[in-house]
Design a protein around this motif. Sequence first.
Motif, PDB file in Angstrom:
ATOM      1  N   ASN A 114     -11.762 -42.207  51.421  1.00 59.62           N
ATOM      2  CA  ASN A 114     -11.685 -41.535  50.122  1.00 59.62           C
ATOM      3  C   ASN A 114     -12.708 -40.424  49.918  1.00 59.62           C
ATOM      4  O   ASN A 114     -12.470 -39.512  49.126  1.00 59.62           O
ATOM      5  CB  ASN A 114     -11.854 -42.565  48.992  1.00 59.62           C
ATOM      6  N   PHE A 115     -13.835 -40.506  50.594  1.00 56.38           N
ATOM      7  CA  PHE A 115     -14.902 -39.555  50.294  1.00 56.38           C
ATOM      8  C   PHE A 115     -14.485 -38.108  50.566  1.00 56.38           C
ATOM      9  O   PHE A 115     -14.920 -37.185  49.868  1.00 56.38           O
ATOM     10  CB  PHE A 115     -16.178 -39.888  51.080  1.00 56.38           C
ATOM     11  N   GLN A 116     -13.634 -37.912  51.555  1.00 52.62           N
ATOM     12  CA  GLN A 116     -13.214 -36.548  51.885  1.00 52.62           C
ATOM     13  C   GLN A 116     -12.431 -35.874  50.756  1.00 52.62           C
ATOM     14  O   GLN A 116     -12.243 -34.661  50.776  1.00 52.62           O
ATOM     15  CB  GLN A 116     -12.414 -36.544  53.188  1.00 52.62           C
ATOM     16  N   GLU A 117     -12.012 -36.649  49.737  1.00 55.47           N
ATOM     17  CA  GLU A 117     -11.334 -36.059  48.579  1.00 55.47           C
ATOM     18  C   GLU A 117     -12.225 -35.051  47.846  1.00 55.47           C
ATOM     19  O   GLU A 117     -11.731 -34.154  47.162  1.00 55.47           O
ATOM     20  CB  GLU A 117     -10.940 -37.143  47.577  1.00 55.47           C
ATOM     21  N   LEU A 118     -13.537 -35.210  47.961  1.00 55.53           N
ATOM     22  CA  LEU A 118     -14.463 -34.332  47.239  1.00 55.53           C
ATOM     23  C   LEU A 118     -14.544 -32.946  47.849  1.00 55.53           C
ATOM     24  O   LEU A 118     -15.126 -32.036  47.252  1.00 55.53           O
ATOM     25  CB  LEU A 118     -15.876 -34.943  47.229  1.00 55.53           C
ATOM     26  N   LEU A 119     -13.973 -32.760  49.030  1.00 56.90           N
ATOM     27  CA  LEU A 119     -14.169 -31.540  49.806  1.00 56.90           C
ATOM     28  C   LEU A 119     -12.863 -30.780  49.966  1.00 56.90           C
ATOM     29  O   LEU A 119     -11.787 -31.378  50.079  1.00 56.90           O
ATOM     30  CB  LEU A 119     -14.750 -31.902  51.170  1.00 56.90           C
ATOM     31  N   ARG A 120     -12.960 -29.464  49.976  1.00 52.65           N
ATOM     32  CA  ARG A 120     -11.771 -28.609  50.070  1.00 52.65           C
ATOM     33  C   ARG A 120     -10.952 -28.930  51.318  1.00 52.65           C
ATOM     34  O   ARG A 120     -11.489 -29.297  52.360  1.00 52.65           O
ATOM     35  CB  ARG A 120     -12.172 -27.131  50.097  1.00 52.65           C
ATOM     36  N   TRP A 121      -9.642 -28.718  51.190  1.00 53.68           N
ATOM     37  CA  TRP A 121      -8.725 -29.034  52.272  1.00 53.68           C
ATOM     38  C   TRP A 121      -8.964 -28.168  53.511  1.00 53.68           C
ATOM     39  O   TRP A 121      -8.602 -28.547  54.629  1.00 53.68           O
ATOM     40  CB  TRP A 121      -7.268 -28.826  51.817  1.00 53.68           C
ATOM     41  N   ASP A 122      -9.587 -26.987  53.331  1.00 57.72           N
ATOM     42  CA  ASP A 122      -9.756 -26.082  54.469  1.00 57.72           C
ATOM     43  C   ASP A 122     -11.131 -26.169  55.121  1.00 57.72           C
ATOM     44  O   ASP A 122     -11.511 -25.304  55.916  1.00 57.72           O
ATOM     45  CB  ASP A 122      -9.450 -24.639  54.065  1.00 57.72           C
ATOM     46  N   ASN A 123     -11.912 -27.205  54.787  1.00 62.02           N
ATOM     47  CA  ASN A 123     -13.136 -27.441  55.547  1.00 62.02           C
ATOM     48  C   ASN A 123     -12.793 -27.796  56.988  1.00 62.02           C
ATOM     49  O   ASN A 123     -11.801 -28.492  57.245  1.00 62.02           O
ATOM     50  CB  ASN A 123     -13.920 -28.616  54.941  1.00 62.02           C
ATOM     51  N   SER A 124     -13.605 -27.340  57.921  1.00 64.11           N
ATOM     52  CA  SER A 124     -13.420 -27.763  59.314  1.00 64.11           C
ATOM     53  C   SER A 124     -14.006 -29.156  59.478  1.00 64.11           C
ATOM     54  O   SER A 124     -14.967 -29.536  58.805  1.00 64.11           O
ATOM     55  CB  SER A 124     -14.107 -26.777  60.267  1.00 64.11           C
ATOM     56  N   VAL A 125     -13.419 -29.935  60.380  1.00 62.92           N
ATOM     57  CA  VAL A 125     -13.835 -31.319  60.561  1.00 62.92           C
ATOM     58  C   VAL A 125     -14.032 -31.614  62.044  1.00 62.92           C
ATOM     59  O   VAL A 125     -13.271 -31.138  62.896  1.00 62.92           O
ATOM     60  CB  VAL A 125     -12.808 -32.296  59.928  1.00 62.92           C
ATOM     61  N   GLY A 126     -15.077 -32.367  62.343  1.00 63.17           N
ATOM     62  CA  GLY A 126     -15.354 -32.760  63.719  1.00 63.17           C
ATOM     63  C   GLY A 126     -15.485 -34.266  63.828  1.00 63.17           C
ATOM     64  O   GLY A 126     -15.972 -34.926  62.899  1.00 63.17           O
ATOM     65  N   VAL A 127     -15.046 -34.816  64.960  1.00 61.13           N
ATOM     66  CA  VAL A 127     -15.103 -36.264  65.159  1.00 61.13           C
ATOM     67  C   VAL A 127     -15.512 -36.578  66.590  1.00 61.13           C
ATOM     68  O   VAL A 127     -15.163 -35.852  67.528  1.00 61.13           O
ATOM     69  CB  VAL A 127     -13.738 -36.939  64.877  1.00 61.13           C
ATOM     70  N   THR A 128     -16.275 -37.672  66.739  1.00 62.25           N
ATOM     71  CA  THR A 128     -16.461 -38.185  68.086  1.00 62.25           C
ATOM     72  C   THR A 128     -15.120 -38.746  68.548  1.00 62.25           C
ATOM     73  O   THR A 128     -14.309 -39.199  67.748  1.00 62.25           O
ATOM     74  CB  THR A 128     -17.540 -39.283  68.109  1.00 62.25           C
TER      75      THR A 128
END
Length: 412
Positions: A114-128
């Motif tokens: 749920n936390f990602q709801e606070l951030l714009r949809w076009d933010n770049s995201v990185g994952v291990t």
Amino acid sequence: MALVNDHFLKINDTYLFVDIAKKVNAFCVSHPKTRVISLGIGDVTQPLCPAVIEAMHKAVDEMGTKESFRGYGPEHGYDFLREAILRNDYLARGIRLDISEIFINDGAKSDTGNFQELLRWDNSVGVTDPIYPVYIDSNAMIGRAGICEKGRWSNVTYFPCTAENGFVPQIPDRRVDMIYLCYPNNPTGTVLPKEELRQWVNYALRNDTLILYDAAYEAYIQDVTIPHSIYEIKGARRCAVEFRSFSKTAGFTGVRCGYTVVPKELTASTIDGSRHISLHQLWGRRQATKFNGTAYVAQRAAEAIYTPEGKKQVRQTIDYYMGNAAFMREALGQLGFAVYGGRNAPYLWVKTPKGIPSWKFFEEMLYGAAVVCTPGVGFGPSGEGYFRITAFSERDDCREAMQRIASWMKGG
């Protein structure tokens, strides 16, 4: 006519563990007399400890009288639990937080999604990579992940974690807006040394990057040099959210309680860069709107974990599971498997023999030994050629599973 959020159409129709359950059910239908041993899904098997049970009974009794009955609780959690968390999980490690920065939840899975709801949809995201599927799927649902082709999302930056790099993700050479880290890691069972974690915090501070740090398995850390919290690193309060859970720590998978730490210094920028907005304030507002709080009985149960008796009893359960991990590490190693993890986490990450694809090995072991694992590729592209097993089973089941695998591998 209402229009569907078509980003949901980009994700798999079913969750990884639902796919596994379907395949296991199909096996059970065709082999009704065979007892399957599951080392796949990370659910616990040991009962709640006595201190927790006693606290729950007392809380239920309180709910049964007019004088002590409680209705809606605070959406951020009761202070009695937040104070216990603050004293034991942070102040005891020299980490200073404010009680208002701790938000009680119904398990880390909810808040990490749920936390990602606070951030714009076009933010770049990185994952291990490999990674817990919820991180990717929740971002895909909002449109942030792009399009999935051959198991890889177009707008996601992957940091491969494999045997070749010692399961240590490489710091990106470009800016990424938000990064998910999980240590001790699910699924690989590996940990990140303090110096490596410091590099990620320094990167985040230099690039104004948000780190979403999942520490759900920190209670399993055995090595005293491994950090239990990202806030052990200087500057992390300005760049990181931390998620914790009592699910695996104290067997709360069916009780549902955990917490999220959102420091007051943590901010995100408006699109024009003119303002930095408090994520602590936004998360509080989001919770007040969408979350009615964790059950009082569950929070009293969680509080009991921090009593002297509760700490001792929870540690005994953790030691039991880590005993399972040690036994299986040795058994699989003797069979010639390359085994990783299982020393500071309840997960073992194992290479499939002869490079067999993950799902193929899953089915071969299911039908050959009636033992269930989790195919590594289900956790991301770098998981291909591996499988995960958990240490949460009964000791006798772990022993029998290793015996079955040994017999199967030897063609018996």
